[in-house]
Design a protein around this motif. Structure first.
Motif: not given
Length: 427
Positions: A181-194, A394-403
């Motif tokens: 699983k960790h090597n998958i992380h390196h192949a897809h770092t910061n990729k959504l779903i992967m 993912a649509e706005q491509k940014k971090w947003i708040k819970f509220e």
């Protein structure tokens, strides 16, 4: 022109945030001057950057207004590839030195022996300090196994597998499932779903969840971030259905090793010492290890200005060089954890052994410094992450708040009210 406008917009957003968030902000100016004002928290080794902003030596002319960060990366030019970065590294950083590898094992075993000896004789009021040290020393077991998982501990595959399995067994961490699983992380770092290291919570997941699940999400990306890796450990590493048929033999060996340690060591410990002794001698150091597992994962891959990306827009050099964070921790943490915090060169190439990471990082700084994100571990950095990086849109491509009210405020670009948090996530 488009790239220039985007960069200008980013800088404008950063400076706007700085005006709303003057406390704890940091400026990096082009000309070096005297060090940033700071005071230390000696018991933890944490550093708080004071509100007094002074210049520090850096070749990059960037205003870094994100508390906890001392440099925000410039975008990597489209013509730069990850191979360009790898080729710029000295060849010796890829060399495996068996003596240095076994030295990391000796350091960890010695540190553990000293920690447990201290725990045996220390009065109760010193337990917090002892457990802080011991949990960090226990993390060294994982880091040695981490090198084994990347085949950077030994030139022998068998040695890597055996040492990795043995070092991780006391953590009840099955080596082979983690390695896959960790090597998958390196192949897809910061990729959504992967990306398998962790996935950010998404707005639709949070909005559709019930009250209990929402509370868990808020805790995992909030005050209980430090135990989030316990859930990841349980969900990812013990389910045989998550692995390919050809991987199952090694996966089962790792699970047997973990079971053997449980039966031979942990069960007798529970029987002879009772629940209190079990908690004292194993559970609390184990939770200290998970503190660092959670923290390293979060800090090195999470920031208000670093997005997760869809597969179609993901770029490997952006993810590994530009989307991974270098963080400075107290020296004793970096020694006991074998420089795992020097994380950018590890993502540039997993073939670099832990004892060569600093030399590799010095080379990367020399050639690619303006494309690096740099932070300092402490209260400002953790506060930034858990306050700003709640959900990833993912649509706005940014971090947003819970509220939802805070999200609407972000979307409108309006000024925050006195009742709301005065921090705004960056685009």
């Amino acid at each position: 022109m488009k790239a220039t406008r985007t960069r200008q917009e980013q800088m404008a957003g950063l400076m706007a945030t700085s005006l709303r968030n003057p406390r704890g902000s940091i400026a990096l100016l082009k000309k070096p001057s005297q060090p940033l004002g700071k005071f230390a928290l000696p018991s933890l080794g944490l550093k708080w950057r004071s509100p007094v902003t002074k210049a520090i030596a850096t070749p990059v002319n960037i205003i870094a207004s994100v508390p906890g960060f001392v440099q925000l990366a410039e975008p990597v030019p489209v013509e730069v590839s990850l191979m360009d970065v790898v080729k710029s590294l000295p060849k010796e950083v890829f060399e495996i030195d068996e003596f240095k590898a076994w030295k990391t094992v000796a350091i960890t075993i010695s540190a553990l022996a000293a920690g447990y000896a201290a725990l045996a004789v220390a009065p109760w009021y010193l337990y917090p300090v002892v457990y802080m040290y011991l949990g960090t020393a226990v993390t060294g077991l994982f880091v040695v196994g981490h090198d084994c998982g990347h085949n950077s501990f030994s030139k022998s595959q068998l040695v890597n597998d055996v040492v990795g399995t043995i070092m991780m067994a006391p953590l009840i961490y099955p080596f082979e499932p983690w390695r896959i699983k960790h090597n998958i992380h390196h192949a897809h770092t910061n990729k959504l779903i992967m990306d398998t290291a962790w996935q950010p919570f998404r707005p639709h997941q949070f909005d559709r969840a019930g009250p209990f699940t929402k509370a868990v999400m808020k805790a995992a990306m909030g005050p209980l971030w430090w135990v989030a890796s316990v859930g990841h450990w349980l969900l990812w590493h013990f389910d045989l259905s998550k692995f390919r048929t050809q991987d199952l033999p090694k996966v089962k060996v790792s699970l047997v090793a973990v079971l053997a340690f449980t039966l031979v060591v942990l069960l007798p410990l529970l029987i002879t010492q009772g629940p209190i002794g079990f908690i004292k001698w194993w559970l609390l150091p184990w939770l200290g290890f998970h503190f660092w597992m959670s923290t390293f994962t979060l800090v090195h891959h999470t920031a208000p200005h670093i997005p997760f990306k869809q597969n179609r827009e993901w770029n490997v050099v952006e993810a590994q060089l530009n989307g991974t964070v270098h963080c400075d921790y107290p020296a004793w943490v970096e020694i006991l954890c074998h420089d795992i915090s020097v994380h950018i060169p590890h993502h540039v190439s997993t073939r670099i052994p832990s004892y060569n990471l600093r030399k590799a990082y010095a080379s990367i700084q020399k050639n690619w410094d303006k494309y690096l994100n740099k932070a300092v571990f402490g209260i400002p950095l953790i506060s930034t992450i858990i306050n700003e990086c709640n959900l990833f849109d993912a649509e706005q491509k940014k971090w947003i708040k819970f509220e939802k009210a805070a999200r609407q405020l972000q979307s409108s670009g309006g000024k925050p009210s006195s009742a709301s948090n005065d921090s705004t996530c960056l685009n």
